[in-house]
Design an enzyme around this catalytic site. Sequence first.
Site, PDB file in Angstrom:
ATOM      1  N   LYS A  25       0.833  -1.204   0.000  1.00 40.55           N
ATOM      2  CA  LYS A  25       0.000   0.000   0.000  1.00 40.55           C
ATOM      3  C   LYS A  25       0.865   1.250   0.000  1.00 40.55           C
ATOM      4  O   LYS A  25       0.606   2.211  -0.734  1.00 40.55           O
ATOM      5  CB  LYS A  25      -0.917   0.013   1.230  1.00 40.55           C
ATOM      6  CG  LYS A  25      -1.808   1.254   1.312  1.00 40.55           C
ATOM      7  CD  LYS A  25      -2.490   1.378   2.661  1.00 40.55           C
ATOM      8  CE  LYS A  25      -1.517   1.804   3.743  1.00 40.55           C
ATOM      9  NZ  LYS A  25      -2.158   2.179   5.020  1.00 40.55           N
ATOM     10  N   SER A  26       1.894   1.259   0.830  1.00 38.24           N
ATOM     11  CA  SER A  26       2.735   2.449   0.956  1.00 38.24           C
ATOM     12  C   SER A  26       3.433   2.773  -0.358  1.00 38.24           C
ATOM     13  O   SER A  26       3.515   3.943  -0.764  1.00 38.24           O
ATOM     14  CB  SER A  26       3.774   2.236   2.064  1.00 38.24           C
ATOM     15  OG  SER A  26       3.149   2.027   3.301  1.00 38.24           O
ATOM     16  N   GLY A  95      -4.946   7.521   5.290  1.00 42.63           N
ATOM     17  CA  GLY A  95      -3.997   8.554   5.686  1.00 42.63           C
ATOM     18  C   GLY A  95      -3.138   9.035   4.536  1.00 42.63           C
ATOM     19  O   GLY A  95      -2.852  10.230   4.419  1.00 42.63           O
ATOM     20  N   ARG A 123      -7.728  11.856  12.771  1.00 45.75           N
ATOM     21  CA  ARG A 123      -6.323  11.511  12.567  1.00 45.75           C
ATOM     22  C   ARG A 123      -5.492  12.776  12.385  1.00 45.75           C
ATOM     23  O   ARG A 123      -5.937  13.751  11.770  1.00 45.75           O
ATOM     24  CB  ARG A 123      -6.173  10.572  11.367  1.00 45.75           C
ATOM     25  CG  ARG A 123      -6.914   9.260  11.567  1.00 45.75           C
ATOM     26  CD  ARG A 123      -6.723   8.310  10.415  1.00 45.75           C
ATOM     27  NE  ARG A 123      -5.342   7.849  10.306  1.00 45.75           N
ATOM     28  CZ  ARG A 123      -4.928   6.979   9.401  1.00 45.75           C
ATOM     29  NH1 ARG A 123      -5.781   6.491   8.516  1.00 45.75           N
ATOM     30  NH2 ARG A 123      -3.666   6.588   9.360  1.00 45.75           N
ATOM     31  N   SER A 169       3.477  11.566  12.515  1.00 44.01           N
ATOM     32  CA  SER A 169       3.422  10.702  11.340  1.00 44.01           C
ATOM     33  C   SER A 169       4.517  11.081  10.361  1.00 44.01           C
ATOM     34  O   SER A 169       4.652  12.258   9.992  1.00 44.01           O
ATOM     35  CB  SER A 169       2.062  10.822  10.639  1.00 44.01           C
ATOM     36  OG  SER A 169       2.069  10.105   9.423  1.00 44.01           O
ATOM     37  N   SER A 170       5.268  10.084   9.897  1.00 43.52           N
ATOM     38  CA  SER A 170       6.274  10.348   8.869  1.00 43.52           C
ATOM     39  C   SER A 170       5.614  10.744   7.555  1.00 43.52           C
ATOM     40  O   SER A 170       6.271  11.294   6.668  1.00 43.52           O
ATOM     41  CB  SER A 170       7.156   9.113   8.664  1.00 43.52           C
ATOM     42  OG  SER A 170       6.405   8.027   8.147  1.00 43.52           O
ATOM     43  N   GLN A 171       4.315  10.487   7.407  1.00 45.57           N
ATOM     44  CA  GLN A 171       3.619  10.853   6.175  1.00 45.57           C
ATOM     45  C   GLN A 171       3.589  12.362   5.955  1.00 45.57           C
ATOM     46  O   GLN A 171       3.494  12.815   4.807  1.00 45.57           O
ATOM     47  CB  GLN A 171       2.201  10.289   6.171  1.00 45.57           C
ATOM     48  CG  GLN A 171       2.138   8.788   5.997  1.00 45.57           C
ATOM     49  CD  GLN A 171       0.731   8.244   6.043  1.00 45.57           C
ATOM     50  OE1 GLN A 171      -0.238   8.993   6.167  1.00 45.57           O
ATOM     51  NE2 GLN A 171       0.592   6.929   5.949  1.00 45.57           N
ATOM     52  N   SER A 198       8.814   5.516  12.084  1.00 49.80           N
ATOM     53  CA  SER A 198       8.955   4.762  10.828  1.00 49.80           C
ATOM     54  C   SER A 198       9.935   5.387   9.855  1.00 49.80           C
ATOM     55  O   SER A 198       9.580   5.813   8.756  1.00 49.80           O
ATOM     56  CB  SER A 198       7.590   4.588  10.154  1.00 49.80           C
ATOM     57  OG  SER A 198       7.677   3.613   9.140  1.00 49.80           O
ATOM     58  N   GLU A 312       3.441  -0.250  12.452  1.00 50.58           N
ATOM     59  CA  GLU A 312       2.261  -0.863  11.849  1.00 50.58           C
ATOM     60  C   GLU A 312       2.213  -2.374  12.074  1.00 50.58           C
ATOM     61  O   GLU A 312       1.167  -2.999  11.895  1.00 50.58           O
ATOM     62  CB  GLU A 312       2.221  -0.561  10.354  1.00 50.58           C
ATOM     63  CG  GLU A 312       3.373  -1.136   9.564  1.00 50.58           C
ATOM     64  CD  GLU A 312       3.440  -0.552   8.158  1.00 50.58           C
ATOM     65  OE1 GLU A 312       3.917  -1.271   7.270  1.00 50.58           O
ATOM     66  OE2 GLU A 312       3.029   0.600   7.955  1.00 50.58           O
TER      67      GLU A 312
END
Length: 423
Positions: A25-26, A95, A123, A169-171, A198, A312
């Site tokens: 997914k990532s 996310g 979130r 979040s690293s996102q 992460s 995760e």
Amino acid sequence: MSGNTWTAPTATGPLDAEVRVPGSKSITNRAFVLAALSTGPTLVRRPLDSRDARLMQGALAALGGRVEPQGDDVLVSPLAPEGTEPASVVLGNAGTVARFTPALAGLGSRPVLFDGDEAIRRRPIAPLLRALSELGVDIDDDGRGAPPFTVRGRGGIAGGKVELDSSASSQFLSALLLAGPSFESGVTVRLVGDAPPSEPHIAMTLDLLRRFGAAPERSGVEFHVPPAELNCPEYAVEPDLSTAAPFVAAAALAGGTVRIEGWPERTTQPGDWLRSLVVELGQRADLDANGLTVTGTGEIRGARLDLHEVGELTPVVAALLCFADGPSVISGVAHLRGHETDRLAALATELSALGAGVTETDDGLVITPAPMHGGVFRTYEDHRLVMAAAVLGLRVPGVEVENPATVGKTFPGFTAAWQEMLS
């Protein structure tokens, strides 16, 4: 499967199975974003086909891109954000979609409304929205720092330098880096606050940028991505190693052998840590050109695990450790409180309800194995909790998994693949 629950099957003996998990997914959603920002079409080979991936495809289409399925592959054409009519992006509870696509809307010339499930409104995203605003994106969120919000496109984004707190979040960081090549001045991000969770996902973002022709640089907590014309005619997505976690755990817990097809020999995916984990817990893992073979004993060692970089995996690992030969501690995962649900609270509640001794700490869980029994395992619309419940069911008859369809976020065929592994 009956009604809205699924009875997780119990292992009747050692396993001997071969499993192929879907694409990461990532990686899939990062590749889709970079393909949409490229100068020509990209054939993304074997991407994940799941709710999150389809939400990303829908978002790109709403923003002026073209996404065309071609068998198991997807052809993504560059964004052509023409027109000024309002548009909407449906986030669901994804996310990556919520964090990676607002910058893309800023490259167009129309107002774009972003909203999704009730869970996505809880979130974290406020630090990213602030950073995007400082870089020249016009965002109207009524001061909420959360969806719903509107991005009013101005036909481009200035970019430049910005400070970012990516500790939740690293996102957040990945979102800025992925869009950076399309900013007029590129982007320079200096991280402030605690380190992002992460680190492997950050490495993944940098790797994909390079594959698409960008030239990201890193110096400590500072990242720089100069403007670039991206181009990658074809990109193959690796299997999702985090989605492989319950199958790896199954070999350890039930004994026998499970082979995961296509496990890459080199990867930036955090799920690759599973290879060293199973060895630490007393099992065997052999990697070759065909994939990963896990051979389990059915006996699990208690452990102290810092999962900050691989958070995760926590739900599946926590379920596995409920059957260890002594207490275990998981730490470094306070950020899981802001995932699809508060995963730490959910795991402590659900695992304890079935008999295990699981308590929360500030940044993790303490797990004291105890005899477990069947019952309903609530999943809180969280795909990883469905996978954790399946692992419990290997040893505990009568685990009724609530809303198993939520696993479709990353693996729509999970329950069938799980049953086949045990047949």
